[in-house]
Write a protein that holds these residues in place. Structure first.
Motif, PDB file in Angstrom:
ATOM      1  N   UNK A  46       0.825  -1.214   0.000  1.00  0.00           N
ATOM      2  CA  UNK A  46       0.000   0.000   0.000  1.00  0.00           C
ATOM      3  C   UNK A  46       0.859   1.264   0.000  1.00  0.00           C
ATOM      4  N   UNK A  47       2.007   1.220   0.679  1.00  0.00           N
ATOM      5  CA  UNK A  47       2.918   2.370   0.676  1.00  0.00           C
ATOM      6  C   UNK A  47       3.477   2.608  -0.720  1.00  0.00           C
ATOM      7  N   UNK A  48       3.817   1.534  -1.421  1.00  0.00           N
ATOM      8  CA  UNK A  48       4.297   1.677  -2.801  1.00  0.00           C
ATOM      9  C   UNK A  48       3.219   2.324  -3.676  1.00  0.00           C
ATOM     10  N   UNK A  49       1.988   1.840  -3.534  1.00  0.00           N
ATOM     11  CA  UNK A  49       0.890   2.391  -4.326  1.00  0.00           C
ATOM     12  C   UNK A  49       0.694   3.866  -4.030  1.00  0.00           C
ATOM     13  N   UNK A  50       0.850   4.242  -2.774  1.00  0.00           N
ATOM     14  CA  UNK A  50       0.684   5.650  -2.408  1.00  0.00           C
ATOM     15  C   UNK A  50       1.742   6.520  -3.088  1.00  0.00           C
ATOM     16  N   UNK A  51       2.958   5.987  -3.215  1.00  0.00           N
ATOM     17  CA  UNK A  51       4.045   6.748  -3.858  1.00  0.00           C
ATOM     18  C   UNK A  51       3.987   6.710  -5.380  1.00  0.00           C
ATOM     19  N   UNK A 153      -2.603  -3.484 -13.275  1.00  0.00           N
ATOM     20  CA  UNK A 153      -2.930  -2.054 -13.252  1.00  0.00           C
ATOM     21  C   UNK A 153      -3.792  -1.728 -12.036  1.00  0.00           C
ATOM     22  N   UNK A 154      -3.881  -0.453 -11.736  1.00  0.00           N
ATOM     23  CA  UNK A 154      -4.757  -0.011 -10.641  1.00  0.00           C
ATOM     24  C   UNK A 154      -6.196  -0.441 -10.928  1.00  0.00           C
TER      25      UNK A 154
END
Length: 198
Positions: A46-51, A153-154
């Protein structure tokens, strides 16, 4: 033994994202996760996705030569790994794209503890990702050759999570156990994210 409210998870994810950002991770970078099923795995994704960085989950049964191929193939710049699996990591010279190593569950020579990514209070805003931007790279089993990195993908991840939740009739009252590896699409999307979306 660790419980998180969604507010606590959000703060933890933001702290990890800020920690990764402070170590030079930016949108488009790859972060390898060589971890067993644990909260640090999901929070790291989730941290990677946030960045806007791409999370690269790697199964814990991989050995050094396999890890070397996967890390070099995706050009990961960071690896977050299980301290108990440190002996499986390739030598630094064999994975030259890795700039930072973070160990979870114990101290390992040549790596910072995962705690180095925690404790930050600076808020990291969500990256401006589009639906078709890659979010996660999951590697195939490579049964007929080298493993191939499948880009999720998202939109694909959210659509799949919503579909799993709908087909399984999940509601906010349900509890799910992740009985498969988080490094597989079923564990990450079909169980974890499907549970989170409801």
């Amino acid at each position: 033994g660790r419980r998180f409210s969604y507010r606590e998870l959000d703060a933890t994810v933001s702290s990890i994202a800020a920690g990764l950002e402070a170590h030079g991770v930016k949108a488009g970078d790859r972060v390898a996760l060589f971890l067993a099923n644990r909260w640090e795995f999901l929070a790291g994704v989730l941290a990677c996705l946030r960045l806007g960085a791409l999370a690269v989950p790697i199964g814990t049964r991989q050995r050094a030569t396999e890890l070397e191929f996967l890390i070099n193939d995706c050009s990961a710049s960071v690896i977050i790994f299980e301290a108990d699996l440190a002996e499986m990591l390739p030598a630094a010279a064999d994975i030259p794209t890795i700039r930072h190593r973070f160990s979870v569950g114990g101290q390992v020579p040549g790596a910072q503890g995962f705690e180095a990514l925690l404790g930050r209070t600076d808020r990291v805003p969500a990256a401006a990702a589009t639906e078709e931007d890659a979010a996660v790279i999951l590697y195939t089993s490579g049964t007929t050759g080298r493993p191939k990195g499948a880009l999720l993908t998202h939109l694909g991840m959210i659509h799949s999570a919503l579909t799993f939740a709908r087909c399984c009739h999940l509601t906010e009252r349900d509890r799910c156990i992740v009985a498969v590896p988080l490094s597989h699409v079923t564990g990450l999307v079909g169980v974890s994210l499907a549970t989170m979306v409801v």
